[in-house]
Design a protein around this motif. Structure first.
Motif, PDB file in Angstrom:
ATOM      1  N   LYS A  83      49.206  23.874 -17.109  1.00 19.07           N
ATOM      2  CA  LYS A  83      49.863  25.097 -16.637  1.00 19.07           C
ATOM      3  C   LYS A  83      48.971  26.269 -17.032  1.00 19.07           C
ATOM      4  CE  LYS A  83      54.018  27.832 -17.216  1.00 19.07           C
ATOM      5  NZ  LYS A  83      54.569  28.354 -18.435  1.00 19.07           N
ATOM      6  N   ASP A  84      48.660  27.115 -16.088  1.00 17.11           N
ATOM      7  CA  ASP A  84      47.772  28.265 -16.334  1.00 17.11           C
ATOM      8  C   ASP A  84      46.440  27.824 -16.940  1.00 17.11           C
ATOM      9  OD1 ASP A  84      49.822  29.970 -15.412  1.00 17.11           O
ATOM     10  OD2 ASP A  84      50.707  30.056 -17.424  1.00 17.11           O
ATOM     11  N   VAL A 129      48.965  19.657 -12.197  1.00 15.72           N
ATOM     12  CA  VAL A 129      49.143  21.096 -12.399  1.00 15.72           C
ATOM     13  C   VAL A 129      50.581  21.519 -12.131  1.00 15.72           C
ATOM     14  CG1 VAL A 129      48.394  23.383 -11.608  1.00 15.72           C
ATOM     15  CG2 VAL A 129      46.740  21.505 -11.792  1.00 15.72           C
ATOM     16  N   ARG A 130      51.076  22.402 -12.994  1.00 13.28           N
ATOM     17  CA  ARG A 130      52.404  23.008 -12.811  1.00 13.28           C
ATOM     18  C   ARG A 130      52.241  24.373 -12.171  1.00 13.28           C
ATOM     19  NH1 ARG A 130      56.595  20.800 -15.377  1.00 13.28           N
ATOM     20  NH2 ARG A 130      56.084  19.154 -16.864  1.00 13.28           N
ATOM     21  N   GLU A 131      53.090  24.629 -11.173  1.00 13.76           N
ATOM     22  CA  GLU A 131      53.098  25.942 -10.535  1.00 13.76           C
ATOM     23  C   GLU A 131      54.535  26.346 -10.276  1.00 13.76           C
ATOM     24  OE1 GLU A 131      50.596  25.674  -7.090  1.00 13.76           O
ATOM     25  OE2 GLU A 131      48.768  25.737  -8.293  1.00 13.76           O
ATOM     26  N   PRO A 132      54.769  27.653 -10.178  1.00 16.77           N
ATOM     27  CA  PRO A 132      56.137  28.120  -9.936  1.00 16.77           C
ATOM     28  C   PRO A 132      56.706  27.541  -8.646  1.00 16.77           C
ATOM     29  CG  PRO A 132      54.728  29.939 -10.588  1.00 16.77           C
ATOM     30  CD  PRO A 132      53.823  28.757 -10.367  1.00 16.77           C
ATOM     31  N   ASP A 133      57.969  27.110  -8.723  1.00 17.28           N
ATOM     32  CA  ASP A 133      58.682  26.550  -7.584  1.00 17.28           C
ATOM     33  C   ASP A 133      59.848  27.488  -7.256  1.00 17.28           C
ATOM     34  OD1 ASP A 133      59.485  24.218  -5.776  1.00 17.28           O
ATOM     35  OD2 ASP A 133      61.269  24.454  -7.027  1.00 17.28           O
ATOM     36  N   ASN A 139      58.589  25.740 -13.283  1.00 20.53           N
ATOM     37  CA  ASN A 139      57.182  25.411 -13.041  1.00 20.53           C
ATOM     38  C   ASN A 139      57.103  23.906 -12.860  1.00 20.53           C
ATOM     39  OD1 ASN A 139      55.687  27.996 -13.388  1.00 20.53           O
ATOM     40  ND2 ASN A 139      56.745  27.940 -15.355  1.00 20.53           N
ATOM     41  N   TRP A 141      55.373  20.209 -10.978  1.00 15.71           N
ATOM     42  CA  TRP A 141      54.102  19.596 -10.597  1.00 15.71           C
ATOM     43  C   TRP A 141      53.837  19.806  -9.108  1.00 15.71           C
ATOM     44  CZ3 TRP A 141      55.608  14.444 -13.382  1.00 15.71           C
ATOM     45  CH2 TRP A 141      55.356  14.574 -14.741  1.00 15.71           C
ATOM     46  N   THR A 142      52.594  20.067  -8.797  1.00 16.12           N
ATOM     47  CA  THR A 142      52.180  20.182  -7.397  1.00 16.12           C
ATOM     48  C   THR A 142      51.542  18.857  -6.996  1.00 16.12           C
ATOM     49  OG1 THR A 142      50.062  21.092  -8.056  1.00 16.12           O
ATOM     50  CG2 THR A 142      51.806  22.657  -7.549  1.00 16.12           C
TER      51      THR A 142
END
Ligand code: ZN
Length: 149
Positions: A83-84, A129-133, A139, A141-142
């Motif tokens: 993440k980030d 990778v974690r991204e905002p959902d 956050n 996984w993509t």
């Protein structure tokens, strides 16, 4: 001779968490120090105090709950992803009081270890990778574009 490629086996670690350590911060620091970017882990032990959170799905926010009493770690389970750009530890924990009541939730900073044992299994693979959902407010996984189902 020139090293052109290195195959690394996934590693597994048995860890003893120090008395007084912050459980989440200790796990995060261990992963960062060894560049562990993808892993799963489990653990057990006891805490001197704890902070766990519950995610309110309608309000899309965490509500933290603090416990100031000693409790058993009945179960600790989690994973490490990115993440980030940095290793991010996501852990859930079930804690038991002296009379056997249990409380569980998302592990937060502020959970102080009395004694704990963790087992971490690492993987060498592309970053997860974690991204905002937007739908959940979390956050998440993509998926990799090459393996999209
Ligand atoms: Zn969680």
């Amino acid at each position: 001779m020139q090293l052109v490629h290195r195959l690394r086996e996934a590693e597994r670690f048995f860890l003893r968490v120090s008395f007084g350590a912050d459980l989440l911060e200790d796990l995060t620091q261990f992963c960062a120090a060894r560049n562990i970017r993808l892993a799963q882990f489990s653990g057990l032990g006891a805490v001197r105090r704890a902070r766990i959170a519950y995610y309110d799905q309608s309000q899309k926010r965490y509500y933290e709950r603090a416990f100031s009493e000693p409790m058993e770690i009945v179960s600790l389970i989690g994973n490490v992803s990115i993440k980030d750009g940095k290793p991010f530890v996501h852990a859930h924990i079930v804690l038991a009081t002296g009379d056997g009541r249990t409380y569980g939730g998302h592990l937060c900073k502020g959970t102080e270890v009395f004694a704990a044992e963790c087992f971490i299994e690492t993987f060498h693979a592309n970053d997860l990778v974690r991204e905002p959902d937007a739908q959940t407010g979390l956050n998440l996984w993509t998926s990799e574009t090459s393996d999209r189902m």
